[in-house]
Design an enzyme around this catalytic site. Structure first.
Site, PDB file in Angstrom:
ATOM      1  N   ASN A  44    -121.213 -30.097  14.853  1.00  0.00           N
ATOM      2  CA  ASN A  44    -121.370 -31.361  15.568  1.00  0.00           C
ATOM      3  C   ASN A  44    -120.868 -32.547  14.759  1.00  0.00           C
ATOM      4  OD1 ASN A  44    -123.431 -31.491  13.726  1.00  0.00           O
ATOM      5  ND2 ASN A  44    -125.074 -31.220  15.235  1.00  0.00           N
TER       6      ASN A  44
ATOM      7  N   ARG B   4    -129.476 -39.545   7.411  1.00  0.00           N
ATOM      8  CA  ARG B   4    -130.900 -39.236   7.382  1.00  0.00           C
ATOM      9  C   ARG B   4    -131.667 -40.523   7.139  1.00  0.00           C
ATOM     10  NH1 ARG B   4    -129.693 -35.361   9.750  1.00  0.00           N
ATOM     11  NH2 ARG B   4    -130.117 -33.180   9.229  1.00  0.00           N
TER      12      ARG B   4
ATOM     13  N   GLN C  50    -139.460 -37.442  11.682  1.00  0.00           N
ATOM     14  CA  GLN C  50    -139.059 -37.204  13.070  1.00  0.00           C
ATOM     15  C   GLN C  50    -139.966 -36.137  13.671  1.00  0.00           C
ATOM     16  OE1 GLN C  50    -134.330 -38.264  12.398  1.00  0.00           O
ATOM     17  NE2 GLN C  50    -134.802 -36.350  13.385  1.00  0.00           N
TER      18      GLN C  50
ATOM     19  N   HIS D  88    -133.164 -38.815  17.702  1.00  0.00           N
ATOM     20  CA  HIS D  88    -132.114 -38.063  17.016  1.00  0.00           C
ATOM     21  C   HIS D  88    -131.303 -37.252  18.021  1.00  0.00           C
ATOM     22  CE1 HIS D  88    -131.020 -35.550  13.202  1.00  0.00           C
ATOM     23  NE2 HIS D  88    -129.976 -36.060  13.794  1.00  0.00           N
TER      24      HIS D  88
END
Lengths: 374, 410
Positions: free
Chosen positions: A142, A280, A309, A328
């Site tokens: 990705n 991050r 998260q 996210h």
């Protein structure tokens, strides 16, 4: 005597957690985000619990046991129930199961940790290495997704898009209310901190915008590629920062990078800087970012990563001015899900057959951490 | 009745003796002005609280393009306002006023007339130059042109002069020119941003973040990468080409439709394929971007039928002109999901009223008209300088010259 026996058991456990020995039926556990009402909207929506990476029937037809859950937190969660006997744990950065040293210790059968996506910092990598586990991710799955998303957030913040959208849905019209702090990307100085796969894809996409492109990294890019992309190497990060109108974070989260953008480093940035972080959350000092947005030192901060998260309801980044935050999501578009599901399937197949993975996928192998985490 | 008619005649004569007469021809522009200053009128959006402490913000009415000192030092008069639309302004104002006279008493006729006139109206009679912008467009109608006795030059600070009745301007011998500056790049950047906002489903995620929520699936189930998609631009003029250039590294299939084909070398460099037939191109596209001017040919061209030809789930971006689309057809298609996302900064009319349907249709990425508002003060100054000296402008800046319309408006 008991201690010696225990040590012997542990040694055997470590040496036998060699992932690339073939065996019979395995227990595979996957932790993904839940789709709920969205599960049936798209047959390609494989990244959610309900979609289960699209590999359930493939696994079960081979006699493996596949458990999928989104319940990952706390001692009584679904994940905890399977820690002791799972052979493979598949996790994903978009709903990360924190694989602590303590959990690794209890996971007696665990051989392989697979990250469906990129970034394995939610795993205690030194503990995994010490326990003889293999950790791998679907490298490259990705990278394009994230790079596109970074460019999107740069434009949203520089061009001051969100106040305009707010006006529209609230029935207003005030061009000046947007235009007084809206800029073009053209001609700006953009620096990427980190020029690995994603950083380079971003630089390539930035090229036609006619910016001044800078990059900082441990390693310099190959000169031919550097020239093609048109980006200048900046060996000294703190010397690069004050030159930039836009800064994009493209480093993994490691011991070295955790909290590296603290109050002092943010102060080195130009007043009115735009910062985009899809890397991050924990690379930034949460409160320092919130304060810099309030003061206007940071004119806009955007990204899809937080610590922790899921982000709690009261996370300050939700409420600071001039942000372009989302949950996210950048690396879990439908297109990315299909790629990382395919990559996980491929690695599981190799694992069952005792074959090696593509070399770039390894994060921990035979006790060694991949270089970006060292 | 007779009293009312007398009052009506008085009011009509107050508007100017030639109010309803055809404008004279031959307002030739490029003869040097002999003696005396010119009256320059500019209509821009109000900066309000944002004008203070932001000297670079030249495009607002308060900062007046930063050329006031320069103009006034040369003896010209410079009037700047944001007040362009009275309640009954525009080409129907005379008709409405006459109608009202039959219905009203003498007293209310007077009051009604006072209410009608926008600030702009007061200066039309003697302005030599009118500077307008698409972001807060002064609609320069045939009747306004007829009343603007001294008008010689219409300058658009920005791109697109469809807010001017170009045929009437041509017939009246006016020159119309645009000062585009860097707006072409601004608009192209903005289009690419909106394509990504919609394809990647950014807005629902942002809404979650500010609402204290977290639901990855709620965004991801309809979020795509731009890579590999088929993206078309309808119109490949200056902005369309800049967009194609910025799209190139994304790895899409790039198509374009235009009256004219791009040169082969540039086509190859951009990596875009020419599509001669618009209606054949549309069903192939995941993303369609509008890049044509608003003309009689393009007005309303994207109606219900043409939208139906597009792929289900298409993303549309329109920073060109709102009136190219059928407003209701777009809203309906967004509601059904045939259009998966519609974004842009142009509406009809502008400012968009509070109840414009595009504000409330699902999956929109609309803003007020902002994508090109970096108004080029220097460019306007250069153009006015040439006008004062009787020199020609750069050829590509003319929209109406010596009675002829530029190619894209014919």
């Amino acid at each position: 005597m008991w201690r010696a026996a225990a040590r012997h058991l542990v040694d055997r456990a470590i040496s036998s957690r060699a992932a690339h020995t073939s065996a019979g039926s395995k227990k595979i556990v996957g932790v993904f985000y839940k789709a709920g009402e969205y599960a049936d909207k798209n047959p390609n929506f494989v990244g959610c619990v309900e979609g289960a990476l699209g590999i359930r029937s493939w696994l079960e037809s081979q006699g493996h046991h596949y458990i999928v859950t989104d319940d990952k937190e706390g001692p009584n969660c679904e994940l905890e129930k399977h820690i002791e006997d799972m052979h493979v744990l598949i996790t994903t950065p978009f709903h990360p199961a924190y694989v602590t040293a303590e959990r690794i210790k209890r996971a007696k059968n665990l051989e392989l940790l697979l990250t469906a996506g990129i970034g394995s910092d939610h795993i205690d990598l030194p503990a995994a290495a010490a326990a003889g586990l293999t950790v791998a991710e679907v490298t490259g799955s990705n990278t394009v997704s994230v790079a596109e998303d970074e460019l999107l957030r740069i434009l949203i913040l520089l061009r001051n898009f969100l106040p305009g959208y707010q006006q529209v849905v609230q029935g207003e019209w005030n061009v000046a209310g947007i235009a007084h702090r809206a800029y073009d990307l053209e001609g700006k100085t953009v620096g990427t901190v980190g020029a690995g796969r994603i950083g380079r894809l971003l630089l390539q996409r930035l090229k036609p915008f006619n910016c001044n492109l800078l990059y900082h990294d441990r390693l310099q890019i190959d000169p031919q590629l550097e020239k093609e992309i048109g980006a200048k190497f900046e060996e000294d990060l703190d010397a690069m920062l004050p030159k930039c109108d836009v800064i994009v974070i493209n480093t993994p989260l490691t011991e070295k990078t955790k909290g590296m953008f603290n109050k002092e480093r943010i102060a080195k940035m130009k007043k009115g800087v735009i910062v985009v972080n899809n890397a991050r959350g924990a690379i930034m000092d949460t409160q320092a970012v919130a304060e810099a947005c309030s003061s206007g030192h940071i004119a806009g901060y955007g990204g899809d990563v937080w610590f922790p998260q899921p982000a709690p309801k009261d996370h300050p980044w939700r409420y600071m001015p001039n942000h372009a935050m989302t949950p996210h999501i950048s690396g879990t578009t439908i297109d990315a899900q299909l790629r990382y599901a395919e990559g996980v399937k491929d690695m599981l197949d190799r694992y069952f057959k005792g074959e090696d993975f593509p070399v770039q996928n390894y994060i921990v192998k035979e006790g060694q951490l991949a270089s970006q985490y060292q | 009745m007779a009293a009312i008619m007398r009052a009506a005649r008085q009011v009509v004569s107050a508007l100017g003796p030639h109010a309803l007469r055809d404008a004279p021809a031959g307002r030739s522009l490029h003869t040097a002005s002999t003696g005396g200053g010119k009256k320059i009128v500019g209509v821009f959006y109000k900066g309000g609280e944002y004008a203070d402490g932001n000297p670079d913000f030249v495009g607002c009415a308060e900062h007046a393009l930063g050329i006031r000192g320069w103009l006034e030092s040369q003896g010209h008069q410079y009037v700047v306002t944001d007040d362009k639309d009275g309640p009954n302004c525009g080409e129907h104002s005379i008709t409405n006023l006459t109608f009202s006279l039959y219905m009203a008493s003498a007293t209310s006729v007077t009051l009604h007339y006072t209410r009608v006139a926008a600030e702009l109206e007061k200066h039309l009679a003697d302005a030599h130059v009118l500077i307008t912008t698409p972001f807060h467009p002064a609609y320069v109608t045939a009747s306004r042109i007829a009343r603007a006795r001294n008008l010689e030059l219409l300058l658009t600070a920005g791109i697109g002069s469809d807010h001017v009745d170009l045929a009437a301007a041509a017939a009246a011998g006016l020159t119309v020119a645009e000062v585009t500056g860097s707006n072409t790049v601004s608009v192209a950047e903005d289009q690419l941003m909106r394509v990504l906002v919609l394809v990647r489903n950014f807005l629902p995620g942002h809404r979650q973040a500010v609402a204290g929520e977290w639901d990855v699936a709620g965004v991801a189930h309809r979020a795509r990468d731009l890579e590999g998609k088929t993206v078309a631009t309808v119109g490949a003029g200056r902005i369309g080409r800049l967009l194609l250039r910025r799209l190139k590294p994304f790895g899409c299939r790039l198509l374009y439709h235009d009256r004219l084909r791009i040169q082969p070398e540039m086509e190859e460099e951009l990596g875009a394929e020419f599509e001669a037939d618009l209606d054949a191109m549309l069903p192939k596209c995941d993303v369609v971007v509008m890049n044509m001017p608003l003309t009689d040919k393009t007005r309303g061209m994207f109606d219900k039928d043409r939208i139906a030809r597009m792929k289900k789930g298409v993303i549309i971006v329109n920073n060109a002109r709102g009136a190219i689309m059928d407003t209701q057809a777009v809203a309906d298609a967004c509601a059904t999901g045939h259009i998966a996302g519609y974004g842009g900064d142009v509406w009809h009319p502008q400012p968009a009223p509070k109840d414009h349907p595009w504000r409330y249709m699902p999956n929109n990425a609309m803003t007020p008209h902002i994508s090109g508002t970096t108004i080029d003060g220097q460019g306007v100054k250069d153009t006015l300088e040439r006008y004062f000296k009787g020199q020609d402008f750069p050829a590509q800046n003319y929209i109406v010259k010596e009675g002829k319309l530029a190619g894209q408006y014919q």
